[in-house]
Structures are given as C-alpha cells and as structure tokens.
Design a protein around this motif. Structure first.
Motif, PDB file in Angstrom:
ATOM      1  N   PHE A 147       0.802  -1.218   0.000  1.00  0.00           N
ATOM      2  CA  PHE A 147       0.000   0.000   0.000  1.00  0.00           C
ATOM      3  C   PHE A 147       0.842   1.277   0.000  1.00  0.00           C
ATOM      4  N   VAL A 148       2.120   1.177  -0.265  1.00  0.00           N
ATOM      5  CA  VAL A 148       2.992   2.357  -0.189  1.00  0.00           C
ATOM      6  C   VAL A 148       2.502   3.476  -1.105  1.00  0.00           C
ATOM      7  N   GLU A 149       2.201   3.140  -2.343  1.00  0.00           N
ATOM      8  CA  GLU A 149       1.745   4.164  -3.292  1.00  0.00           C
ATOM      9  C   GLU A 149       0.415   4.764  -2.851  1.00  0.00           C
ATOM     10  N   SER A 165       0.889   7.146   0.038  1.00  0.00           N
ATOM     11  CA  SER A 165       1.450   8.427  -0.408  1.00  0.00           C
ATOM     12  C   SER A 165       0.370   9.327  -0.985  1.00  0.00           C
ATOM     13  N   GLU A 166      -0.505   8.751  -1.783  1.00  0.00           N
ATOM     14  CA  GLU A 166      -1.600   9.526  -2.374  1.00  0.00           C
ATOM     15  C   GLU A 166      -2.567  10.015  -1.307  1.00  0.00           C
ATOM     16  N   LEU A 167      -2.935   9.124  -0.393  1.00  0.00           N
ATOM     17  CA  LEU A 167      -3.925   9.475   0.623  1.00  0.00           C
ATOM     18  C   LEU A 167      -3.411  10.525   1.610  1.00  0.00           C
ATOM     19  N   LYS A 168      -2.107  10.537   1.858  1.00  0.00           N
ATOM     20  CA  LYS A 168      -1.566  11.529   2.793  1.00  0.00           C
ATOM     21  C   LYS A 168      -1.840  12.953   2.324  1.00  0.00           C
ATOM     22  N   VAL A 169      -1.940  13.153   1.007  1.00  0.00           N
ATOM     23  CA  VAL A 169      -2.183  14.505   0.492  1.00  0.00           C
ATOM     24  C   VAL A 169      -3.635  14.740   0.086  1.00  0.00           C
TER      25      VAL A 169
END
Length: 79
Positions: A15-17, A20-24
């Motif tokens: 789920f790394v990608e 990263s998307e969800l953090k922003v």
C-alpha cells in the motif's frame, strides 16, 4: 521486544503508493498516518531507552499503536 521501528511502509509494502496519495488527498487518513508515526516514534524511543517509560506506559503505547495500525489497514483495504 523489538527495537526495530514499525514504519507503515514496511508494515504494508503493498500500500505504499496508496498511502502516499492518501496523505495529500484524504485529511482523515493523513491524521491517522501522522498519529501512527508519532506513537511509533514514542514506542521506539521507549524501547531503545532514549526516553524510558514505566512498563505499563510502554505497553499502553504499543497497544494504541497496534490498534491504530489495524484501523489504517482496514481503511486501506476498504478503498
């Protein structure tokens, strides 16, 4: 007792990608991510005696970290 940090990228490499998307893009996820990072840092610092804590306090931190990690995983799986 592990002295290895439990970073979310290591815990959930699949789920790394997405993380990263969800953090922003997702304020709720970003808050959970930041809260986990803070708890994880406290646990690691306690386990390595950089900031020692009483045993019950350290156990409580680990339980809270585990619960939040479960919540994050469920959130990632639901999307």
């Amino acid at each position: 007792m592990s002295h290895v940090p439990h970073e979310l990228a290591e815990e959930f490499p699949e789920f790394v990608e997405k993380m990263s998307e969800l953090k922003v893009s997702d304020a709720h996820f970003a808050k959970m991510f930041d809260d986990y990072h803070e708890l994880n840092r406290k646990v690691h610092r306690a386990e390595t005696n950089v900031e020692p804590r009483e045993e019950l306090s350290e156990v409580d931190l680990r339980k809270r970290r585990g619960s939040l990690k479960d919540e994050i995983y469920a959130y990632l799986k639901a999307l």
